[in-house]
Design a protein around this motif. Structure first.
Motif, PDB file in Angstrom:
ATOM      1  N   SER B   5      40.476  48.281  37.611  1.00  0.00           N
ATOM      2  CA  SER B   5      40.871  47.641  38.870  1.00  0.00           C
ATOM      3  C   SER B   5      39.838  46.625  39.305  1.00  0.00           C
ATOM      4  CB  SER B   5      41.015  48.697  39.970  1.00  0.00           C
ATOM      5  OG  SER B   5      42.008  49.627  39.640  1.00  0.00           O
ATOM      6  N   GLN B   6      40.309  45.501  39.774  1.00  0.00           N
ATOM      7  CA  GLN B   6      39.401  44.485  40.290  1.00  0.00           C
ATOM      8  C   GLN B   6      39.831  44.081  41.678  1.00  0.00           C
ATOM      9  OE1 GLN B   6      39.096  42.109  36.168  1.00  0.00           O
ATOM     10  NE2 GLN B   6      37.633  41.409  37.723  1.00  0.00           N
ATOM     11  N   ASP B   7      38.843  43.834  42.523  1.00  0.00           N
ATOM     12  CA  ASP B   7      39.123  43.492  43.909  1.00  0.00           C
ATOM     13  C   ASP B   7      38.114  42.440  44.387  1.00  0.00           C
ATOM     14  OD1 ASP B   7      38.478  44.522  47.074  1.00  0.00           O
ATOM     15  OD2 ASP B   7      40.571  44.220  46.468  1.00  0.00           O
ATOM     16  N   PRO B   8      38.564  41.385  45.090  1.00  0.00           N
ATOM     17  CA  PRO B   8      39.960  41.071  45.381  1.00  0.00           C
ATOM     18  C   PRO B   8      40.649  40.401  44.200  1.00  0.00           C
ATOM     19  CG  PRO B   8      38.531  39.368  46.252  1.00  0.00           C
ATOM     20  CD  PRO B   8      37.621  40.409  45.645  1.00  0.00           C
ATOM     21  N   ARG B   9      41.924  40.166  44.300  1.00  0.00           N
ATOM     22  CA  ARG B   9      42.641  39.449  43.256  1.00  0.00           C
ATOM     23  C   ARG B   9      42.390  37.949  43.360  1.00  0.00           C
ATOM     24  NH1 ARG B   9      46.886  41.374  40.436  1.00  0.00           N
ATOM     25  NH2 ARG B   9      46.469  39.484  39.253  1.00  0.00           N
ATOM     26  N   LYS B  11      40.146  34.899  45.772  1.00  0.00           N
ATOM     27  CA  LYS B  11      39.121  34.635  46.776  1.00  0.00           C
ATOM     28  C   LYS B  11      38.947  33.138  46.886  1.00  0.00           C
ATOM     29  CE  LYS B  11      35.602  35.555  49.524  1.00  0.00           C
ATOM     30  NZ  LYS B  11      35.792  36.266  50.827  1.00  0.00           N
ATOM     31  N   PHE B  21      32.400  40.414  44.023  1.00  0.00           N
ATOM     32  CA  PHE B  21      33.603  40.997  43.426  1.00  0.00           C
ATOM     33  C   PHE B  21      33.290  42.413  42.986  1.00  0.00           C
ATOM     34  CE2 PHE B  21      34.707  36.818  43.773  1.00  0.00           C
ATOM     35  CZ  PHE B  21      34.276  35.958  42.774  1.00  0.00           C
ATOM     36  N   ARG B  22      34.347  43.224  42.959  1.00  0.00           N
ATOM     37  CA  ARG B  22      34.161  44.606  42.560  1.00  0.00           C
ATOM     38  C   ARG B  22      35.049  44.925  41.366  1.00  0.00           C
ATOM     39  NH1 ARG B  22      33.256  50.090  45.494  1.00  0.00           N
ATOM     40  NH2 ARG B  22      34.347  51.540  44.106  1.00  0.00           N
ATOM     41  N   CYS B  23      34.536  45.768  40.490  1.00  0.00           N
ATOM     42  CA  CYS B  23      35.310  46.252  39.350  1.00  0.00           C
ATOM     43  C   CYS B  23      35.189  47.770  39.267  1.00  0.00           C
ATOM     44  CB  CYS B  23      34.793  45.624  38.057  1.00  0.00           C
ATOM     45  SG  CYS B  23      35.516  46.344  36.557  1.00  0.00           S
ATOM     46  N   THR B  76      29.584  45.526  40.633  1.00  0.00           N
ATOM     47  CA  THR B  76      29.779  44.355  41.492  1.00  0.00           C
ATOM     48  C   THR B  76      29.159  43.137  40.834  1.00  0.00           C
ATOM     49  OG1 THR B  76      27.750  44.835  42.717  1.00  0.00           O
ATOM     50  CG2 THR B  76      29.821  45.693  43.631  1.00  0.00           C
ATOM     51  N   THR B 106      39.668  38.535  39.067  1.00  0.00           N
ATOM     52  CA  THR B 106      39.540  37.954  40.407  1.00  0.00           C
ATOM     53  C   THR B 106      39.484  36.452  40.241  1.00  0.00           C
ATOM     54  OG1 THR B 106      38.336  39.823  41.360  1.00  0.00           O
ATOM     55  CG2 THR B 106      38.066  37.678  42.430  1.00  0.00           C
TER      56      THR B 106
END
Lengths: 121, 111
Positions: B5-9, B11, B21-23, B76, B106
């Motif tokens: 999962s990655q967030d955000p999709r 930016k 970014f987060r993974c 991150t 992202t």
């Protein structure tokens, strides 16, 4: 340095046609892995195949087949009876090892620039 | 969900701003990778973690980029003082032994 060349930037076919995507690679390693990934418009890279450099046997999976020829450093991908859902960007990649496997070795992937396949109905 | 999962999709940021970014990798995967993909190109390797240790960094990763993986779980990627050239898709992948699973990425746009 390792390099992957996908000479075909874009290919357009009509549904049910067969299509071959070319991949040529360069490496000095004797042991390496080759990959194909599919990237649909959603952006996620979808794994298709991983092939060991010692295994030159061709592989078939449904409508997909792969032709690995070490003598010409090629790893071509054929889609038989193409479908609209096959439309995507396809990437060929070559692994480059960081560390030996006994040290928890891992792989860095070197990608080609991709081939955009459009299958028209 | 067993995927990466990655967030955000997406930016969008102004030039000069910092972004993070987060993974979240597959839970049992001890290896985590970051790649960057610009338009019309294949993904390019940025950095690699085995558990919490960052073991490899690409020359592409300038001083403005930093990645962490505290406790060997999520990771991150921070970009400081963003530039328009940073606009790209940032992909995260994880693996246990061999074979990657990629996240959806992202997409960063610097305006």
């Amino acid at each position: 340095a390792q390099k992957v060349t996908q000479a075909q930037t874009e290919i357009s076919v009509v549904e049910k046609e067969d299509v071959t995507l070319d991949c040529v690679y360069e490496t000095r390693d004797t042991t390496y892995y080759l990959f194909w990934y599919k990237q649909p418009p959603s952006g996620e890279l979808v794994f298709l195949i991983r092939r060991n450099s010692f295994d030159e046997q061709n592989e078939i999976s449904g409508r997909y087949s792969w032709n690995f020829q070490k003598s010409t450093s090629s790893f071509n991908f054929t889609i038989t009876a193409s479908q609209v859902v096959d439309s995507a960007v396809y990437f060929c990649a070559l692994s480059e090892n960081f560390y030996p496997s006994e040290q928890g070795g891992s792989e860095k992937l070197v990608f080609g620039k991709g081939t955009k396949l459009t299958v028209n109905p | 969900d067993t995927g990466v999962s990655q967030d955000p999709r997406h930016k969008i940021t102004k030039r000069g701003q910092n972004v993070t970014f987060r993974c979240d990798p597959i839970s049992e995967h001890n290896r985590l990778y970051w790649y960057r993909q610009t338009l019309g190109q294949g993904p390019e390797f940025l950095t690699y973690f085995q558990n919490e240790a960052q073991l490899e960094k690409s020359r592409l990763l300038s001083d403005r980029f930093s990645a962490e993986r505290p406790k060997g779980s999520f990771s991150t990627l921070e970009i400081q003082r963003t530039e328009q050239g940073d606009s790209a898709m940032y992909l995260c992948a994880s693996s246990l032994r061999s074979g990657y699973t990629f996240g959806s990425g992202t997409r960063l746009t610097v305006v």
